[in-house]
Structures are given as structure tokens and as C-alpha cells.
Design a protein around this motif. Structure first.
Motif, PDB file in Angstrom:
ATOM      1  N   ARG A 632       0.840  -1.197   0.000  1.00  0.00           N
ATOM      2  CA  ARG A 632       0.000   0.000   0.000  1.00  0.00           C
ATOM      3  C   ARG A 632       0.873   1.244   0.000  1.00  0.00           C
ATOM      4  O   ARG A 632       2.005   1.236   0.469  1.00  0.00           O
ATOM      5  CB  ARG A 632      -0.887   0.016   1.251  1.00  0.00           C
ATOM      6  CG  ARG A 632      -1.898  -1.141   1.300  1.00  0.00           C
ATOM      7  CD  ARG A 632      -3.251  -0.664   0.877  1.00  0.00           C
ATOM      8  NE  ARG A 632      -4.218  -1.751   0.866  1.00  0.00           N
ATOM      9  CZ  ARG A 632      -5.203  -1.873   1.749  1.00  0.00           C
ATOM     10  NH1 ARG A 632      -5.313  -0.999   2.735  1.00  0.00           N
ATOM     11  NH2 ARG A 632      -6.070  -2.855   1.656  1.00  0.00           N
ATOM     12  N   LYS A 633       0.311   2.325  -0.518  1.00  0.00           N
ATOM     13  CA  LYS A 633       1.030   3.600  -0.450  1.00  0.00           C
ATOM     14  C   LYS A 633       1.163   4.028   1.002  1.00  0.00           C
ATOM     15  O   LYS A 633       0.199   3.965   1.768  1.00  0.00           O
ATOM     16  CB  LYS A 633       0.261   4.671  -1.228  1.00  0.00           C
ATOM     17  CG  LYS A 633       0.236   4.474  -2.731  1.00  0.00           C
ATOM     18  CD  LYS A 633      -0.517   5.598  -3.403  1.00  0.00           C
ATOM     19  CE  LYS A 633      -0.547   5.396  -4.921  1.00  0.00           C
ATOM     20  NZ  LYS A 633      -1.316   6.464  -5.615  1.00  0.00           N
ATOM     21  N   ARG A 791      -3.757  -3.940 -10.276  1.00  0.00           N
ATOM     22  CA  ARG A 791      -3.275  -2.954  -9.300  1.00  0.00           C
ATOM     23  C   ARG A 791      -3.117  -1.583  -9.957  1.00  0.00           C
ATOM     24  O   ARG A 791      -3.386  -0.552  -9.337  1.00  0.00           O
ATOM     25  CB  ARG A 791      -1.942  -3.413  -8.681  1.00  0.00           C
ATOM     26  CG  ARG A 791      -2.105  -4.513  -7.650  1.00  0.00           C
ATOM     27  CD  ARG A 791      -0.831  -4.731  -6.863  1.00  0.00           C
ATOM     28  NE  ARG A 791      -0.524  -3.592  -6.006  1.00  0.00           N
ATOM     29  CZ  ARG A 791      -1.032  -3.394  -4.799  1.00  0.00           C
ATOM     30  NH1 ARG A 791      -1.905  -4.245  -4.300  1.00  0.00           N
ATOM     31  NH2 ARG A 791      -0.677  -2.353  -4.078  1.00  0.00           N
ATOM     32  N   HIS A 796      -3.210   1.627  -7.446  1.00  0.00           N
ATOM     33  CA  HIS A 796      -2.288   1.257  -6.361  1.00  0.00           C
ATOM     34  C   HIS A 796      -0.829   1.258  -6.794  1.00  0.00           C
ATOM     35  O   HIS A 796       0.055   0.991  -5.972  1.00  0.00           O
ATOM     36  CB  HIS A 796      -2.640  -0.121  -5.812  1.00  0.00           C
ATOM     37  CG  HIS A 796      -3.960  -0.177  -5.115  1.00  0.00           C
ATOM     38  ND1 HIS A 796      -4.336   0.720  -4.136  1.00  0.00           N
ATOM     39  CD2 HIS A 796      -5.012  -1.016  -5.280  1.00  0.00           C
ATOM     40  CE1 HIS A 796      -5.549   0.435  -3.716  1.00  0.00           C
ATOM     41  NE2 HIS A 796      -5.997  -0.618  -4.398  1.00  0.00           N
ATOM     42  N   SER A 801       5.055   3.606  -4.822  1.00  0.00           N
ATOM     43  CA  SER A 801       4.446   2.327  -4.421  1.00  0.00           C
ATOM     44  C   SER A 801       4.522   1.376  -5.611  1.00  0.00           C
ATOM     45  O   SER A 801       3.506   0.975  -6.173  1.00  0.00           O
ATOM     46  CB  SER A 801       2.996   2.526  -3.984  1.00  0.00           C
ATOM     47  OG  SER A 801       2.245   3.162  -5.001  1.00  0.00           O
TER      48      SER A 801
END
Length: 834
Positions: A632-633, A791, A796, A801
Motif C-alpha cells: 500500500r502507499k 493494481r 495502487h 508504491s
């Protein structure tokens, strides 16, 4: 701190410690089992490994009762075969390796000054796969399906012709989860030791135990792939009639021995070196003085790891190898005694320099040195080829093996449990009871196994379920049986004392042994209130106020900068802070993935194919879901970890822990492929003509087209890596997947046109194994490619990331290199043999 300014010298904010405790709080009740914290997983791991130690010990007692008197009919030959196979398999695969990884998972983060290891969910997955699969595997003995070919599973006895039931399949497929678990643990340990040490803890200041576990983890990476490849080949032979080990069709049973012992003999040192690391950690505390020859011990650890890979044929002196090859192996078998001896002399010198307190850990360490040195001496004896020819497969080898393994690992592990158990609840085991435990175990062990040297020299073979009374082995076998029960009574007494101690109320841990290493700073499940700055090899001795400073939050990261679980990532050599590593939280997903993995392998064994694939899907889905959650960021880009230090949150590409974890996994991958390649070379060298009559290689145009598509797929992935944040990235990935899949289909079609039937000859089967392994990678990319695209579509993926993109790219390029290397090996080797 030796006149050095503390990282945090200002008053700490209110509620800082409370927020830290809340983030790292361990779930209670049944939710405890979703915990991924190293302390929780480590304790579960240790407890489960000790359970398997007890179960394997019960099997050993059953064997000793059978052999206590001649002509005993307590066990039938088939039941005895299952019992001794399960005893060896459980001791080696379900106790010895898991216990050393379990202790490392529990101890190392705190010993290194970290909050946790870098992949907590990977540790949890490794544990649960081991627990689920191991317990199910052990239960096979209650239904007559336990493996019966010995823990080494030599073909042709374990081939379909001589072992037609499911017993051998349970070993070959059922043991797969243990291999996965051990390798997952090795990845965690390598990256954790190199990148999560406390600031200032350079490699030269790193604890010897951490050095030992680093060497062991690297050994696992290079040793375990051989047995993974070997078990895959033998299962392919049993399930699909691919004759890798059938001599009539060009196979060779000795191929299994090479693959198995390339794993099996380094495994002895994989078991011993962690114990040696623990001994090097405990002895300075017991003697109250720094370790003598610390650098020499570290060099010796590396030396033992290096030499261990030159000894695999130490077990094959009677297998018909050439004189020159046996001479080299014999020399290496003797040479490995030199670095081992360096460690023993350094321990003795440390004890001589200090004032030894004969506490319970000291007793077990003294017993370890006595027993292990005797085992080492008999090891040098069996390295002498003529002597080995005389005692091979006799009870002399049984005695030697147990003196090395029990003396070299079990006694140090018991010393470690007495030494480190106060970390759990602050309570020490009874010193009075410990003396009874030690003398029962020490005396019982020597009474059980020393007579086996004599019975072996008198000619008693291994793995016999009974013997004739006129052979003169009666009294010695009875002594061995009595000794085994005395040893077992000592273990039972230890368990009773441990249960009694752990039921007592929790109290402050403190530092009951006045130890110099960082694990005794620990006061909470997350480690310490702040991550210390280290300036020496014995920080608690050389920095006397360190404990108070850490508890007051005067060092690094006294709270939680992001509101998540974190630790500091440091440089691999100097140990200087590099970035703030955000760690994943507790989750059921590793449990689900592990249950799916164990179920997949075990259900395949009983031919429940549909149900097995359902569990396999569960394993893949659980793994994908946990990876989706983990990458995750970060909530912020930078974080202040000290009054004078701001670090980036997480890292990318070569600075990231996930990138290095992927690199280690690909090294494992390459070693498995190399083992398959070795199998192809081995069976090719046995041929009079290569290719064999009636067989041919795939035509060159098919191979060139396949290789070209592989390269095109990698080129598209390179373009995708540069297109991060742009709309074309997922389409480039999917196009690359199409090229890679088409490459495999062309390669497969070329093999079909060449008429390569893997059931016809071992040579064709070896080529089929290389192609099948490449196909497995195509399947993995078929999952990874759409996952990467999804993603990106969900937003994401970004410049900060991009771990998924970087790691999938590594896997993609590796698959390309492996495919081209496989085609080159298959085509070039016959040309070299003309």
C-alpha cells in the motif's frame, strides 16, 4: 553513551508509548492465531517443533523396545519400516530444521534491536504451513500409510515397482510444505539480518548468533532446492512413469543419492551452526567475559558452511564412485573439522578466561561439548574410506549420527530454553530440577548410544527389525533401550517443570543472567520503547545506561511515525539508517494460504485431485490477497525518527526489502532449475550415444522462435517499468504475457514434433522436466501479469508504491533467462558429447 549525543534528547510527547503499544497489541482469545508478530509466531513455532520432538521420541522408544531383546515380535517388519522412517523424517524435517528457525524468529528481531522481521506475514505463513501439514503428515502412521522407505527414500525401493502404495507419495508430496516453510523462513532471515539491524550495528558488531543464522539461511537457499528437485523427479516417475531412476530405461538410482545428499549433508550443518551460534552467545554470559576469538569464530562459521557443500558424497563411499572423487570428498570431510575445532577451542578459552557459574545452561553446554567432540571424532573416522567401507550401514553410523545431532543440536537447544525462557514471562526454570534433567538426559544419552558403536563394529546392520540371539548383541541392545528410557524421563521432567514455570504469574523480565546482548532490553511484544544506537559488540556491558535510555524513548523511533507498525531499515554493512520500513499487521490470510498449501499437497497424495485444486486455489487466493493488502502507499513520504534524523518511508527498487526478498527467492528458483539441469546432464553422460537411438532434439527454428518471443516479452516488461503511472502499462504487461505464453506453446510443440516421449527414456524425461518447470513459471506469470494490471487500474501503482511492478519484472526477466538457458543446455550438451 560513550560521550555520544543521544538521537532523541528532547522531552517525549504525551501518549507516545501508549499509541505504540496499541499499534503492536497482540490479539487475545481465538484471534491470537491471526497474529504475525515475531514473538507470537516464534512461540507457536517453538512449541510445535517441541511437540514433534516428543512424537519422534515416542517412535524411537517403540523401536528400542522392539530391539531390546532378540527375536522380538512386537512390531511386524512393515510396521517397523514405517516407524523408523517416520522417526527419522519427523526428527530431521519436522523438528531439527523448524526448531532452529523458530528460535531465530523469536530471538533475532530483539537481538538485532528491530521491532520485527521485514516479512511478518511470510513468517506466519511458514509456520502455519508447517503446523497444518506436519500434523496431517504424522497422522498417516495411525492408518498404515506412513512412508516406509527410510527418511532418505532411496530408489529403486521407493519406486512404483517396489512401493506401489501411497506410503512413498506421502513422503514425496507431504514433505513439500516443509521445504516451502524452510525456504520462506530463510528469505525472512537473510533480509531481516542484513537490513533491520539497529543503527550502528555494523556487520563486525553483529551478534555471533545472527552471523550463524545468516550463514544457515544462505545454506538453506542453496541446499534445499536439490531435494525439492529430487522429490519432484521421483514423484513424476511414480505418478507418470517418467523413468529418471529406472536403469532399464536409461535412468540411474545414484542420481537420487546425489540430489538428496547435496541437501542432506549440508543439512547436518544447517542444524549444527544455529546451535553453535547459541553456544557462542551463552558462553560469554556464563563466563562473565567477552567471547575469545570472536572474528575467528565468525570466519569458522562461514568456513563450515562453505565446506559442507563439498561433502555430499560423504554418504556415498560405497555407491561405486571413482577413487579420485572419493578422495576429494574424504579430504573435505576431514577439513571441515578445522573450522569446527576453532569454535570449540574458542569456547574453552572463553570459559578459561572467565569465572564460570554452573547454572542450568552451563551444564547443558558442558554436556554438549563432551558429546559433540566425540561425535566429531567418529565423523573423522568415517571420513577414512576403508574404515567407512567396514562400518557403512551399521549401528556405528547410527551412533555417530546421534552423537552429532543430539549432542550438537538438542543439548544446546535445551541450554537455550533454560537461558532464554525468562524472556517469555520473566520466570526462570528451577535450577534444582534442571540438574536432575541434565544428568538423566546426559547419562541416558550416553547409555543409549555409546554401546551402538560396539554393536556396529560387531556387524549389527542398520534398519533391521530384529536379530538372532546367537549374534551376541543382546546385552548391548538392552543397555541402549534402558538408556533411551532414562533420556526420555529427563525430557518428561523438563516438560513438567516448563509447564509449571509458564503457569506462574508474569513478572518483569530484567536481565537475570547479566547478558551483554540486546534481547534482554525487551519489555513489550514490539521490542523496545525506542530502537537503540549501538556502539559495541556487547552493548549491555559497554553501554551500562542503555536500558534506561531506551525505556525513556531517547533513541530512534520512540513512537509510531505513521500510525502503523514500523522498524528502521539500515544499510547491510555499516548499519546506518536508510528508511522507515512499514510492516503489515495481523491477518488471517497467511493462515488461509498455509491451509491451502498443506491441503493441496496432502490431497494430491490421496488422488483427491478436484479437492486438491480447490485447496490450491485457496492458497493462491490467500497469498494474492495478503500481497494486495501489504503493498500500500504509505500515509506520508518522510518521517522524523529522531530529533536530528528524517527518513523516507519505505523504499523502491534495489533499496526495498521486498526487492531483495524476491532476489533471494529467484536464487532458490535458479538452484532448483540447476538441479533439473544436473539431472539432464547426469542421464546424458550415462548414454553411449546422445541423443539415444530413436530420439531427436527439437528443431532449431522452433527453439529460435520460442527464445525470440521470450526476449520480446521481457522487452515489453522493460517498457512497462518505464511507463509507471501511464495508461499503457497494463496493456504492455498483458501483451508481454501473451508473448511469453506463446513462447512456451512453441517450445512444447517443438518437443512434440521431435517425438520426445518422457515415458520412453530417462533422457527424454529429463528434457520434459526442464520444460515442465518452465511451464510452471508461465502459470505463475499468468497470475502475476493480470494482478499487476489490476493494481494499476485500481490506482495502487505509483512512483512511491511500485514494489509489485519491480518484483514482477524480476520474475519475468528470470523466466526469460531460464527458458533460454534450458533450450541452450538441451541443444548444446549433445554437441559436446559427440
Amino acid at each position: 553513551m560513550n560521550e555520544q549525543r543521544l538521537p532523541n534528547s528532547l522531552p517525549r510527547p504525551d501518549g507516545e508509548f501508549e499509541r505504540l503499544k496499541e499499534v503492536w497489541r497482540t490479539p487475545t482469545g481465538w484471534r491470537f492465531f491471526k497474529s504475525v508478530n515475531n514473538t507470537s509466531i516464534g512461540l507457536l513455532y517453538i512449541g510445535t517443533a517441541l511437540l514433534f520432538f516428543i512424537l519422534a521420541g515416542i517412535l524411537a522408544l517403540v523401536m528400542r523396545v522392539q530391539l531390546a531383546v532378540p527375536d522380538n515380535t512386537l512390531l511386524s517388519p512393515e510396521t517397523y519400516n514405517q516407524v523408523f522412517t517416520m522417526h527419522g523424517t519427523v526428527m530431521m524435517f519436522l523438528f531439527a530444521i523448524p526448531i532452529v528457525e523458530a528460535i531465530a524468529v523469536y530471538l533475532l528481531p530483539n537481538m538485532l534491536g528491530a521491532r520485527d522481521l521485514p516479512f511478518p506475514r511470510l513468517s506466519a505463513y511458514a509456520y502455519w504451513a508447517y503446523a497444518f501439514g506436519g500434523l496431517a503428515f504424522f497422522c498417516t502412521i495411525f492408518v498404515g500409510l506412513a512412508p516406509n522407505g527410510g527418511w532418505f527414500m532411496y530408489p529403486p525401493y521407493t519406486g512404483e515397482q517396489y512401493s506401489p502404495g501411497l506410503n512413498a507419495d506421502f513422503w514425496l508430496l507431504g514433505i513439500g510444505f516443509i521445504e516451502i516453510s524452510a525456504i520462506a523462513g530463510a528469505v525472512e532471515l537473510i533480509v531481516g539480518i542484513l537490513f533491520t539491524r539497529a543503527p550502528g550495528m555494523s556487520l563486525r558488531r553483529m551478534p555471533v548468533y545472527a552471523w550463524a543464522m545468516l550463514v544457515v539461511a544462505v545454506m538453506i537457499v542453496f541446499a534445499f532446492p536439490a531435494v525439492i528437485a529430487g522429490t519432484a523427479l521421483l514423484e513424476l516417475e511414480r505418478a507418470f512413469d517418467w523413468p529418471f531412476f529406472i536403469a532399464d530405461r536409461g535412468g540411474d538410482p545414484i542420481l537420487w543419492q546425489h540430489l538428496f545428499w547435496f541437501f542432506g549433508h549440508p543439512e547436518v550443518y544447517i542444524i549444527f551452526l544455529p546451535a553453535a551460534g547459541m553456544v557462542s552467545t551463552m558462553i560469554p554470559t556464563i563466563a562473565g567475559t567477552p567471547l575469545v576469538g570472536r572474528r575467528a569464530i565468525i570466519v569458522a562459521l562461514v568456513g563450515v558452511g562453505f565446506f559442507s557443500f563439498g561433502l555430499w558424497a560423504h554418504h556415498m563411499f560405497t555407491a561405486g564412485l571413482g577413487v579420485l572423487e572419493m578422495s576429494f570428498i574424504s579430504a573435505a570431510s576431514m577439513a571441515v573439522a578445522i573450522p569446527t575445532g576453532i569454535q570449540v577451542f574458542a569456547w574453552i578459552a572463553t570459559l578459561w578466561n572467565g569465572r564460570v557459574q554452573m547454572t542450568s545452561p552451563a551444564l547443558f553446554l558442558m554436556g554438549f561439548m563432551f558429546i559433540f567432540v566425540l561425535g566429531g571424532l567418529t565423523g573423522v573416522m568415517v571420513a577414512v574410506i576403508p574404515f567407512d567401507w567396514q562400518v557403512h550401514d551399521t549401528y556405528f553410523i547410527v551412533a555417530h549420527l546421534h552423537y552429532v545431532l543430539i549432542g550438537g543440536m538438542v543439548f544446546p537447544v535445551f541450554a537455550a530454553m533454560y537461558y532464554w525462557l525468562p524472556l517469555v514471562k520473566g520466570q526462570r526454570l528451577s535450577e534444582k530440577v534442571a540438574r536432575w534433567v541434565f544428568w538423566l538426559m546426559f547419562g541416558g544419552f550416553n547409555l543409549a548410544f555409546f554401546p551402538m558403536h560396539i554393536t556396529g563394529l560387531q556387524g549389527m546392520p542398520r534398519r533391521v527389525y530384529t536379530y538372532d540371539s546367537q549374534l551376541g548383541w543382546d546385552f548391548l541392545n538392552l543397555l541402549s533401550t534402558i538408556g533411551a528410557f532414562v533420556f526420555a524421563f529427563g525430557v518428561v521432567l523438563f516438560i513438567v517443570d516448563a509447564v509449571r514455570t509458564l503457569r506462574r504469574p508474569e513478572k518483569e523480565v530484567g536481565n537475570p543472567w547479566n547478558a551483554p546482548t540486546l534481547e534482554w532490553l525487551t519489555s513489550e511484544s514490539y521490542g523496545n520503547h525506542s530502537i537503540p544506537r549501538i556502539t559495541s559488540t556487547n552493548p549491555l556491558w559497554d553501554q551500562p545506561t542503555l536500558s534506561e535510555e531506551v525505556d525513556r524513548g531517547q533513541h530512534y523511533l520512540p513512537g509510531t511515525a505513521t500510525g502503523l507498525r514500523e522498524t528502521i531499515a539500515t544499510s547491510p554493512v555499516a548499519g546506518e539508517p536508510r528508511y522507515l520500513m512499514v510492516l503489515p499487521t495481523d491477518s488471517w490470510l497467511p493462515v488461509v494460504a498455509a491451509l491451502g498449501t498443506a491441503g493441496f499437497f496432502l490431497l494430491l497424495t490421496v488422488k483427491a485431485v478436484l479437492l486438491a485444486w480447490i485447496f490450491g486455489f485457496m492458497a493462491v487466493a490467500g497469498t494474492v490477497a495478503w500481497l494486495w493488502e501489504s503493498d500500500r502507499k504509505p500515509p506520508i513520504r518522510e518521517a522524523r525518527v529522531a530529533d536530528d534524523l528524517v527518513l523516507p518511508v519505505n523504499a523502491k527498487t534495489t533499496a526495498s526489502q521486498s526487492w531483495w526478498g524476491t532476489i533471494v527467492m529467484l536464487v532458490v528458483d535458479a538452484c532448483i532449475f540447476a538441479s533439473f539441469g544436473y539431472a539432464y546432464v547426469h542421464v546424458s553422460m550415462r548414454l553411449m550415444v546422445c541423443p539415444p537411438p530413436g530420439a531427436s532434439l527439437p528443431s532449431l527454428p522452433w527453439q529460435l522462435a520460442s527464445g525470440g518471443l521470450l526476449l520480446l516479452g521481457s522487452a515489453l516488461i522493460l517498457l512497462a517499468a518505464r511507463a509507471i503511472g501511464k495508461r499503457r502499462l497494463p496493456w504492455l504487461v498483458l501483451l508481454a504475457l501473451g508473448c511469453t505464453a506463446a513462447s512456451f506453446l512453441l517450445d512444447l510443440r517443438g518437443h512434440q514434433f521431435a517425438g520426445l516421449d518422457p515415458t520412453a527414456t530417462a533422457w527424454a524425461a529429463a528434457i520434459g522436466a526442464l520444460l515442465s518447470y518452465q511451464g510452471l513459471h508461465i502459470v505463475v506469470l499468468a497470475i502475476a501479469g493480470p494482478y499487476l494490471a489490476l493494481r494499476h487500474w485500481r490506482g495502487h501503482l505509483g512512483e512511491h508504491s511500485r514494489a509489485t511492478l519491480d518484483n514482477v519484472s524480476l520474475l519475468w526477466h528470470y523466466t526469460t533467462l531460464q527458458g533460454i538457458a534450458g533450450m541452450a543446455l538441451v541443444n548444446i550438451l549433445p554437441l559436446l558429447m559427440e
